[in-house]
Design a protein around this motif. Structure first.
Motif, mmCIF file in Angstrom:
data_model
loop_
_atom_site.group_PDB
_atom_site.id
_atom_site.type_symbol
_atom_site.label_atom_id
_atom_site.label_comp_id
_atom_site.label_asym_id
_atom_site.label_seq_id
_atom_site.Cartn_x
_atom_site.Cartn_y
_atom_site.Cartn_z
ATOM 1 N N HIS A 118 2.753 -6.790 15.227
ATOM 2 C CA HIS A 118 4.022 -6.795 15.954
ATOM 3 C C HIS A 118 5.323 -7.028 15.019
ATOM 4 O O HIS A 118 4.986 -6.906 13.647
ATOM 5 N N PRO A 119 6.588 -6.399 15.299
ATOM 6 C CA PRO A 119 7.836 -6.385 14.364
ATOM 7 C C PRO A 119 8.055 -7.473 13.379
ATOM 8 O O PRO A 119 8.815 -6.717 12.571
ATOM 9 N N GLU A 120 7.790 -8.289 14.160
ATOM 10 C CA GLU A 120 7.748 -9.990 13.143
ATOM 11 C C GLU A 120 7.280 -9.712 12.404
ATOM 12 O O GLU A 120 7.398 -10.542 11.111
ATOM 13 N N TRP A 121 6.341 -9.279 11.967
ATOM 14 C CA TRP A 121 5.659 -9.434 10.763
ATOM 15 C C TRP A 121 6.274 -8.711 9.206
ATOM 16 O O TRP A 121 6.250 -7.284 9.701
ATOM 17 N N VAL A 122 6.048 -9.016 8.031
ATOM 18 C CA VAL A 122 6.822 -7.883 7.056
ATOM 19 C C VAL A 122 5.544 -7.687 6.726
ATOM 20 O O VAL A 122 4.457 -8.558 5.812
ATOM 21 N N ARG A 123 5.816 -6.448 6.070
ATOM 22 C CA ARG A 123 4.135 -5.992 5.681
ATOM 23 C C ARG A 123 4.636 -5.697 4.176
ATOM 24 O O ARG A 123 5.905 -5.429 3.774
ATOM 25 N N HIS A 124 3.802 -6.253 3.100
ATOM 26 C CA HIS A 124 4.007 -6.461 1.570
ATOM 27 C C HIS A 124 2.299 -5.429 1.691
ATOM 28 O O HIS A 124 1.675 -6.123 1.190
ATOM 29 N N ARG A 125 2.609 -3.817 1.109
ATOM 30 C CA ARG A 125 1.688 -3.634 1.276
ATOM 31 C C ARG A 125 1.471 -4.045 -0.782
ATOM 32 O O ARG A 125 1.608 -4.218 -1.649
ATOM 33 N N LEU A 126 -0.307 -3.879 -0.795
ATOM 34 C CA LEU A 126 -1.020 -4.702 -2.324
ATOM 35 C C LEU A 126 -1.510 -2.674 -3.107
ATOM 36 O O LEU A 126 -1.230 -3.081 -3.899
ATOM 37 N N GLY A 127 -1.739 -2.244 -1.887
ATOM 38 C CA GLY A 127 -2.389 -1.063 -2.553
ATOM 39 C C GLY A 127 -3.052 0.268 -1.918
ATOM 40 O O GLY A 127 -2.975 -0.119 -0.909
ATOM 41 N N ARG A 128 -2.738 1.588 -1.919
ATOM 42 C CA ARG A 128 -3.211 2.606 -1.401
ATOM 43 C C ARG A 128 -4.029 3.581 -2.137
ATOM 44 O O ARG A 128 -4.827 3.159 -3.271
ATOM 45 N N GLY A 129 -5.091 3.773 -1.230
ATOM 46 C CA GLY A 129 -6.830 4.658 -1.383
ATOM 47 C C GLY A 129 -5.954 6.287 -1.471
ATOM 48 O O GLY A 129 -4.826 6.782 -1.283
ATOM 49 N N ALA A 130 -6.934 6.838 -0.614
ATOM 50 C CA ALA A 130 -7.162 8.386 -0.571
ATOM 51 C C ALA A 130 -6.264 8.384 0.088
ATOM 52 O O ALA A 130 -5.963 7.578 1.591
ATOM 53 N N GLN A 131 -4.706 9.493 -0.300
ATOM 54 C CA GLN A 131 -4.303 10.693 0.808
ATOM 55 C C GLN A 131 -4.667 11.052 2.195
ATOM 56 O O GLN A 131 -5.113 12.056 1.464
ATOM 57 N N PRO A 132 -4.376 11.247 3.571
ATOM 58 C CA PRO A 132 -4.658 12.600 3.768
ATOM 59 C C PRO A 132 -4.154 13.978 3.165
ATOM 60 O O PRO A 132 -3.413 13.594 2.314
#
Length: 137
Positions: A122-136
């Motif tokens: 839902h748009p009212e959740w604010v995303r706080h990224r922790l890390g990324r794996g392999a990218q496409p």
């Protein structure tokens, strides 16, 4: 503690406390494949001779919404923070989001139980990224 020998829960409050305590381990999951899942739901059962209910764990590995993620590589893990535009008793609660190449799901505290939601949050959740794996590629 129910069913997990030696488990001692840690009660954390707020985004920064959760990110500090769990963030590095959650971020390290990126790049790994989901090999399966198990759900634990607590059901209420009357306690014989008592006026109160007892919480009984019920194990399940059946949730069709999650089956499509098994075998996929986890691309990113994020903490979601509920920031509603109007006053809300759940404001500030957190969820954990798992993003794969073909979709995402998050696990949240739905106040009286945990919820699993598949798809974009839902748009009212604010995303706080922790890390990324392999990218496409």
């Amino acid at each position: 503690m129910i069913g997990v020998c030696g488990f001692e829960p840690t009660f954390l409050v707020g985004l920064e406390a959760v990110r500090e305590h769990h963030g590095p381990r959650l971020a390290a999951l990126a790049g790994r494949r989901l090999s399966g899942f198990a759900l634990v739901r607590f059901v209420t059962a009357p306690v014989t001779g008592w006026e109160e209910d007892e919480l009984t764990p019920a194990w399940s590995s059946a949730d069709e919404r999650l089956e499509s993620f098994v075998g996929q590589e986890l691309r990113e893990v994020a903490l979601l923070e509920w920031r509603p535009s109007r006053p809300d008793v759940a404001a500030g609660t957190l969820a954990v989001e798992f993003a794969f190449g073909t979709g995402r799901f998050h696990i949240a505290n739905a106040l009286d139980e945990n919820s699993i939601e598949v798809g974009d949050a839902h748009p009212e959740w604010v995303r706080h990224r922790l890390g990324r794996g392999a990218q496409p590629s």
